[in-house]
Design an enzyme around this catalytic site. Structure first.
Site, PDB file in Angstrom:
ATOM      1  CG  ASP A   1      45.234  52.925  72.199  1.00 37.18           C
ATOM      2  OD1 ASP A   1      45.625  53.713  72.152  1.00 37.18           O
ATOM      3  OD2 ASP A   1      43.846  53.579  71.916  1.00 37.18           O
TER       4      ASP A   1
ATOM      5  CG  HIS B   1      42.152  69.364  61.316  1.00 37.78           C
ATOM      6  ND1 HIS B   1      43.560  69.983  62.053  1.00 37.78           N
ATOM      7  CD2 HIS B   1      41.520  68.515  61.814  1.00 37.78           C
ATOM      8  CE1 HIS B   1      41.538  70.162  62.803  1.00 37.78           C
ATOM      9  NE2 HIS B   1      41.500  69.290  62.920  1.00 37.78           N
TER      10      HIS B   1
ATOM     11  CB  CYS C   1      36.971  47.436  67.371  1.00 36.29           C
ATOM     12  SG  CYS C   1      37.934  48.084  69.007  1.00 36.29           S
TER      13      CYS C   1
ATOM     14  CD  GLU D   1      41.537  50.704  73.625  1.00 33.67           C
ATOM     15  OE1 GLU D   1      42.182  50.738  72.536  1.00 33.67           O
ATOM     16  OE2 GLU D   1      40.661  51.623  74.931  1.00 33.67           O
TER      17      GLU D   1
HETATM   18  C1  PEP Z   1      42.243  51.023  69.207  1.00 28.64           C
HETATM   19  O1  PEP Z   1      42.958  51.822  69.829  1.00 28.64           O
HETATM   20  O2  PEP Z   1      42.130  50.150  68.015  1.00 28.64           O
HETATM   21  C2  PEP Z   1      40.699  51.524  68.878  1.00 28.64           C
HETATM   22  C3  PEP Z   1      40.077  50.279  67.805  1.00 28.64           C
HETATM   23  O3  PEP Z   1      40.683  52.527  69.325  1.00 28.64           O
HETATM   24  P1  PEP Z   1      41.253  53.848  69.041  1.00 28.64           P
HETATM   25  O4  PEP Z   1      41.485  53.729  67.609  1.00 28.64           O
HETATM   26  O5  PEP Z   1      39.367  55.144  68.586  1.00 28.64           O
HETATM   27  O6  PEP Z   1      41.860  54.419  69.986  1.00 28.64           O
HETATM   28 MG    MG Z   2      41.863  52.435  71.327  1.00 32.06          MG
END
Ligand code: PEP
Ligand code: MG
Length: 597
Positions: free
Chosen positions: A472, A207, A519, A448
């Protein structure tokens, strides 16, 4: 020089300079005196009450609860006004704990049946639940123990008439040193007086880390022993980007830290004019840069940092912030608000990525030994088609107002895509029957998991676009828990294995004419962003605050240079080698950006 100056100087000589490495929790540099925050030991009175007193004691509990509720609501309003990413949701979790029926029924039993005074009843009930939550495997649930303990302490303080744990009047700006900070302690700190956080515990998902980033306060976590070696009167320098702190920096270290801070500020100022400029290489390769958001309140940052749209809306935070399932109507309102705020720019809505570390006890997800490998994400959605369809309907309804696509998280094979598409088509059909007209919508898959990357050519036939989640992908490829501070040194997105999987995905996308976005956090770092451009990605989506620096790096690097970097990286033997090459390229094309890396 008077005596006290003398003493201070001698003192300073004896204060040892110590460098500690931790985990960068929030970027930026700060140097300031330490303020050590230790939770005060609460002296809880224990009293056996008479049967005739029990209702009065219960009344005291109810009054303290009303006071606590009011304080939490005030803190929530303060956080809403100060934080950009809506971390006020954490206070909602506290309010839920406060009004939890099971807990208050237990307190009532303690008071009425066991004849315990209210303070003792609250302490015992809170301890009981804290213990239960700490035994759970899931790190997210473990952190819920902090919420319960925080609310319990606040209740006891209110029962005892103690008003505040932390100093109200702050004379000088400081860096908070603590073992851990509860959310309400973090939020209660005066932003203008807190220049940084250095905590023994915590990972990037704790947090305190979420709030530090929301408030743009530099922070380092997982330092393990900062509270045992820092003393009142010490000065602390922290570098949140590198995850490093320097206790009692000498003139040389101070100069270095001040230099880094000044260079960061200069570099950031130098980027302000880029807000409305495109990310295009000098030889004409254009890379749209999108924003990752978790919360509708962050839409203001999309404009502030010049994003061309939202490339990843992590909708599961809607659930996490409210602590319970969010229905179709509420979702439709949120997605439609995002569409309106974007004024025609694209919005990629990711279906709920629940499970793993993003866990809610009350949505049918039970505790699992390996939650990251368990009932997570698309697996949960396909197991609960009613939840999935409600979200797809909400997304489709928002699609009627703008450029919206759906992104499926944690895809591992073709069957999951086909089943998801069926549910999407069913939802579209139902809406049409109800007289709601929705234009066709694009469906994308997150890449991922290594199995998805390695079968990207098969998946490409089923979807309209890919979005590579490198956070991931790195975790699953290298078998390194992304939130565990003990293995953080092994978490390497530029590892040759991860790069090969990314290259394979990009190639599959190119052959099937499917755009490929990245992303994950790799897109937010200008070093790896250049590498991704060289590898051939079409789009990048990142934390909004990273857009200016990534944009500038792209505008100063030719596609040819980026491609040469990618070629070198794909032939390299280690992440370290690749990062070195990335750094060399950035030093060559845009040395002024190095302070922001
Ligand atoms: C990722 O896994 O790179 C991703 C963008 O999703 P999150 O970070 O929300 O798992
Ligand atoms: Mg992810």
């Amino acid at each position: 020089m008077n005596n006290s100056d003398d003493r201070e100087q001698v003192d300073a000589i004896w204060r040892k300079t110590t460098v500690l490495d931790g985990i960068g929790g929030s970027p930026g540099v700060a140097v300031a005196p330490v303020l050590i925050v230790r939770p005060p030991v609460l002296d809880v009175p224990e009293r056996r009450i008479a049967v005739s007193e029990t209702e009065t004691e219960w009344q005291r509990f109810e009054e303290a609860r009303a006071r606590t509720r009011q304080q939490l609501q005030q803190l929530r309003t303060r956080l809403d006004a100060r934080a950009r990413s809506g971390e006020a949701g954490i206070l909602d979790a506290h309010l839920m704990v406060l009004d939890d029926d099971v807990m208050s029924a237990r307190v009532r039993t303690e008071i009425v049946e066991n004849q315990h005074n209210a303070e003792r009843a609250v302490r015992d009930v809170a301890n009981h639940f804290v213990k239960q939550f700490l035994q759970l495997e899931d790190p997210y649930m473990k952190e819920r123990a902090d919420d319960i303990s925080d609310v319990g302490r606040r209740m006891i303080r209110n029962l005892l008439g103690i008003t505040d744990e932390l100093p109200e009047s702050w004379e000088t700006p400081c860096i908070i040193v603590a073992e851990n900070l509860t959310p309400s302690e973090t939020i209660a700190l005066p932003r203008e007086k807190v220049l940084g956080f250095a905590l023994d515990r915590g990972s990037t998902t704790s947090h305190a880390a979420l709030i530090a980033r929301a408030l743009e306060i530099p922070a380092v976590f997982g330092l393990r022993r900062i509270t045992s070696i820092a003393n009142p009167g010490d000065t602390l320098g922290i570098d949140g980007s590198r995850g490093m702190v320097i206790l009692n920096p000498g003139p040389r270290e101070l100069k270095r830290l001040n230099g880094i801070a000044a260079a960061r500020a200069d570099a950031q100022r130098g980027l302000e004019h880029l807000r409305n400029e495109p990310a295009v290489t000098p030889d004409g390769r254009r890379i749209p840069l999108y924003a990752n958001i978790e919360n509708i309140n962050e839409m203001s940052t999309v404009d502030a940092y010049g994003a061309e749209g939202v490339g990843l809306f992590r909708t599961e935070y809607l659930w996490l912030a409210s602590g319970c399932a969010v229905g179709e109507e509420q979702q439709t309102a949120v997605y439609a608000a995002a569409v309106r705020a974007l004024r025609g720019r694209p919005l990629v809505i990711r279906a709920f990525d629940l499970g793993g570390d993003k866990f809610l006890g009350n949505v049918g997800l039970s505790s699992e030994a390996n939650p990251f490998l368990g009932m997570r994400s698309i697996r949960y959605l396909l197991r609960h088609p009613e939840v999935f369809k409600a979200q797809l309907r909400a997304i489709l309804r928002a699609r009627a107002g703008g450029e919206v696509s759906v992104l499926l998280p944690m895809i591992s094979d073709v069957a999951e895509l086909r089943r998801s598409r069926e549910l999407l088509e069913d939802s579209l059909h139902d809406l049409t029957t109800e007289g709601i007209v929705c234009p066709p919508i694009k469906l994308g898959a997150m890449i991922e998991i290594p199995s998805a990357a390695l079968s990207a050519d098969l998946l490409a036939e089923e979807v309209d676009f890919f979005s590579i989640g490198t956070n991931d992908l790195t975790q699953y490829t290298l078998a390194v828990d992304r939130i565990n501070e003990h293995v953080a040194h092994l978490y390497q997105p530029a590892h040759p294995a991860v790069l090969r999987l990314i290259a394979f995905t990009i190639e599959a996308g190119r052959r099937h004419n499917r755009p490929v976005c990245v992303c994950g956090e790799m897109a937010s770092d200008p070093l790896t962003a250049l590498l991704l451009v060289g590898m051939g990605v079409d789009e990048l989506s990142m934390a909004p605050a990273s857009i200016p620096v990534v944009k500038d790096a792209i505008r100063k690097t030719t596609l040819e240079q980026a491609r040469a970097l990618a070629e070198e990286a794909l032939a390299s033997r280690s992440s370290a080698e690749t990062i070195k090459s990335c750094r060399e390229l950035l030093s060559q094309v845009a040395p002024e950006l190095l302070p922001l890396v």
